[in-house]
Design a protein around this motif. Structure first.
Motif, PDB file in Angstrom:
ATOM      1  N   GLN A 259       0.831  -1.199   0.000  1.00 21.67           N
ATOM      2  CA  GLN A 259       0.000   0.000   0.000  1.00 21.67           C
ATOM      3  C   GLN A 259       0.868   1.251   0.000  1.00 21.67           C
ATOM      4  O   GLN A 259       0.482   2.273  -0.561  1.00 21.67           O
ATOM      5  N   ARG A 260       2.050   1.185   0.592  1.00 23.68           N
ATOM      6  CA  ARG A 260       2.984   2.323   0.484  1.00 23.68           C
ATOM      7  C   ARG A 260       3.365   2.536  -0.981  1.00 23.68           C
ATOM      8  O   ARG A 260       3.487   3.672  -1.444  1.00 23.68           O
TER       9      ARG A 260
ATOM     10  N   THR B  69      -2.548  -1.911  13.252  1.00 25.46           N
ATOM     11  CA  THR B  69      -1.310  -1.145  13.451  1.00 25.46           C
ATOM     12  C   THR B  69      -0.826  -0.571  12.123  1.00 25.46           C
ATOM     13  O   THR B  69      -0.497   0.625  12.020  1.00 25.46           O
ATOM     14  N   THR B  70      -0.813  -1.410  11.094  1.00 23.44           N
ATOM     15  CA  THR B  70      -0.368  -0.952   9.774  1.00 23.44           C
ATOM     16  C   THR B  70      -1.317   0.122   9.251  1.00 23.44           C
ATOM     17  O   THR B  70      -0.890   1.120   8.664  1.00 23.44           O
ATOM     18  N   GLN B  71      -2.595  -0.081   9.508  1.00 25.61           N
ATOM     19  CA  GLN B  71      -3.610   0.887   9.099  1.00 25.61           C
ATOM     20  C   GLN B  71      -3.295   2.280   9.663  1.00 25.61           C
ATOM     21  O   GLN B  71      -3.310   3.273   8.953  1.00 25.61           O
TER      22      GLN B  71
ATOM     23  N   LEU C  12      -2.285   5.496   7.426  1.00 25.35           N
ATOM     24  CA  LEU C  12      -3.133   6.691   7.492  1.00 25.35           C
ATOM     25  C   LEU C  12      -2.316   7.924   7.851  1.00 25.35           C
ATOM     26  O   LEU C  12      -2.498   8.994   7.258  1.00 25.35           O
ATOM     27  N   ALA C  13      -1.411   7.760   8.821  1.00 23.76           N
ATOM     28  CA  ALA C  13      -0.582   8.887   9.248  1.00 23.76           C
ATOM     29  C   ALA C  13       0.297   9.357   8.084  1.00 23.76           C
ATOM     30  O   ALA C  13       0.418  10.558   7.820  1.00 23.76           O
ATOM     31  N   LEU C  14       0.874   8.398   7.383  1.00 25.24           N
ATOM     32  CA  LEU C  14       1.720   8.720   6.227  1.00 25.24           C
ATOM     33  C   LEU C  14       0.903   9.453   5.155  1.00 25.24           C
ATOM     34  O   LEU C  14       1.307  10.503   4.645  1.00 25.24           O
ATOM     35  N   PHE C  15      -0.250   8.878   4.872  1.00 26.41           N
ATOM     36  CA  PHE C  15      -1.117   9.417   3.834  1.00 26.41           C
ATOM     37  C   PHE C  15      -1.501  10.863   4.167  1.00 26.41           C
ATOM     38  O   PHE C  15      -1.390  11.762   3.337  1.00 26.41           O
TER      39      PHE C  15
ATOM     40  N   VAL D 295     -11.844   5.855  10.976  1.00 24.28           N
ATOM     41  CA  VAL D 295     -10.751   6.115  10.034  1.00 24.28           C
ATOM     42  C   VAL D 295     -10.912   7.507   9.431  1.00 24.28           C
ATOM     43  O   VAL D 295      -9.983   8.311   9.375  1.00 24.28           O
ATOM     44  N   LEU D 296     -12.126   7.801   9.024  1.00 25.90           N
ATOM     45  CA  LEU D 296     -12.403   9.075   8.367  1.00 25.90           C
ATOM     46  C   LEU D 296     -12.061  10.260   9.263  1.00 25.90           C
ATOM     47  O   LEU D 296     -11.517  11.264   8.805  1.00 25.90           O
ATOM     48  N   ALA D 297     -12.370  10.115  10.553  1.00 28.54           N
ATOM     49  CA  ALA D 297     -12.129  11.212  11.489  1.00 28.54           C
ATOM     50  C   ALA D 297     -10.651  11.592  11.541  1.00 28.54           C
ATOM     51  O   ALA D 297     -10.295  12.711  11.886  1.00 28.54           O
ATOM     52  N   GLN D 298      -9.789  10.653  11.158  1.00 28.32           N
ATOM     53  CA  GLN D 298      -8.353  10.950  11.196  1.00 28.32           C
ATOM     54  C   GLN D 298      -7.868  11.655   9.935  1.00 28.32           C
ATOM     55  O   GLN D 298      -6.755  12.156   9.890  1.00 28.32           O
TER      56      GLN D 298
END
Ligand SMILES: Nc1ncnc2c1ncn2[C@@H]1O[C@H](COP(=O)(O)OP(=O)(O)OP(=O)(O)O)[C@@H](O)[C@H]1O
Length: 259
Positions: free
Chosen positions: A154-155, A181-183, A187-190, A210-213
């Motif tokens: 995904q990266r 954890t990977t999620q 998400l942080a990277l994205f 997820v969306l809230a982040q």
């Protein structure tokens, strides 16, 4: 770059799967499309950029910085997709070509649109691989997709989506296939990369937590229609539509089970 969707409708086999949908994503804004499975999220995104299945009839208007995309010839659409819009999908393995190295695929958008020589393209792929946190970028670009983990793939998907510096990014459940954890990491990277680029974003998910982040505004879809919209924080605290309430409860449940 702004995206204005007005009265979008998608019909497949006489069934309306997206119905009179309108939303706007302003320059640099981030919008989430959320809904249960089958609510029409993916078809909305795919139809907007000319990637709906052949049997789908798409009507309405999709303006990208004022330019109408609905009805645009495929050649033109392909050019717009490659240079102005970056896409990340749920399953990176099926989106990647098993026969080509990761580096070749990361650099493909550049080779198409900037006509970069091979050597230069490889250097840019290494740089992009480093940026998305792939380990040992010099080596990783020569590997094939099956040699990477799901998170690493995904990266790669994110690197491909961002390498041509698109002004609009469309992400459809980019972390759903990953463990929690990977999620979080992806998400942080994205989010960081979208921020750095100042790109506009449409993020599709069934998971409000997820969306809230990632986004500030959200449109809730049910059976192809928008049933609620507003700021994520507001909707999380005071959902009005029963579908939205269900999504909020589901998000609370995952947050609890993850903590
Ligand atoms: N190629 C197709 N042929 C017929 N029906 C389709 C096709 N693609 C999607 N649909 C139908 O259109 C509706 C919306 O599908 P869509 O994939 O947009 O939903 P979604 O909200 O993205 O769901 P999910 O979260 O499961 O991906 C569904 O009822 C689906 O069965």
């Amino acid at each position: 770059m702004s995206l204005d969707v007005t009265g979008l409708a998608v019909e497949i086999g006489g069934r309306r799967v997206v119905d009179d949908l309108s939303f706007r994503v302003g320059d640099g804004a981030r919008l989430g499309l959320i809904g249960e499975s089958g609510s029409g999220k993916s078809l909305t995104v795919l139809s907007a950029i000319g990637l709906a299945p052949e049997e789908a009839v798409v009507t309405g208007s999709v303006l990208l910085d004022g330019r109408e995309l609905i009805g645009l010839p495929e050649r033109e659409l392909a050019r717009v997709r490659g240079s102005q819009i970056g896409t990340v999908f749920q399953d990176p393995l099926s989106a990647l070509n098993p026969l080509h190295t990761v580096g070749r695929q990361i650099a493909e958008p550049l080779r198409l649109h900037e006509r970069l020589p091979k050597r230069e393209a490889r250097l840019r792929a290494v740089e992009a691989a480093r940026e998305v946190g792939l380990p040992d970028p010099e080596t990783v670009v020569d590997l094939y997709p099956h040699q990477l983990s799901g998170g690493q793939r995904q990266r790669v998907g994110i690197a491909i989506a961002l390498i041509a510096r698109p002004a609009l990014i469309l992400a459809d459940e980019p972390t759903t296939a990953l463990d929690v954890t990977t999620q979080e990491e992806i998400l942080a990277l994205f989010r960081r990369l979208v921020d750095e680029r100042g790109a506009s974003l449409v993020f599709v998910t069934h998971d409000l937590a997820v969306l809230a982040q990632v986004t500030d505004e959200v449109v809730v879809l049910s059976e192809g229609r928008a049933v609620e919209r507003g700021r994520v924080a507001t909707i999380l605290h005071a959902p009005e539509h029963p579908v939205t309430r269900g999504l909020v409860e589901a998000a609370r449940a995952t947050t609890w089970s993850a903590s």
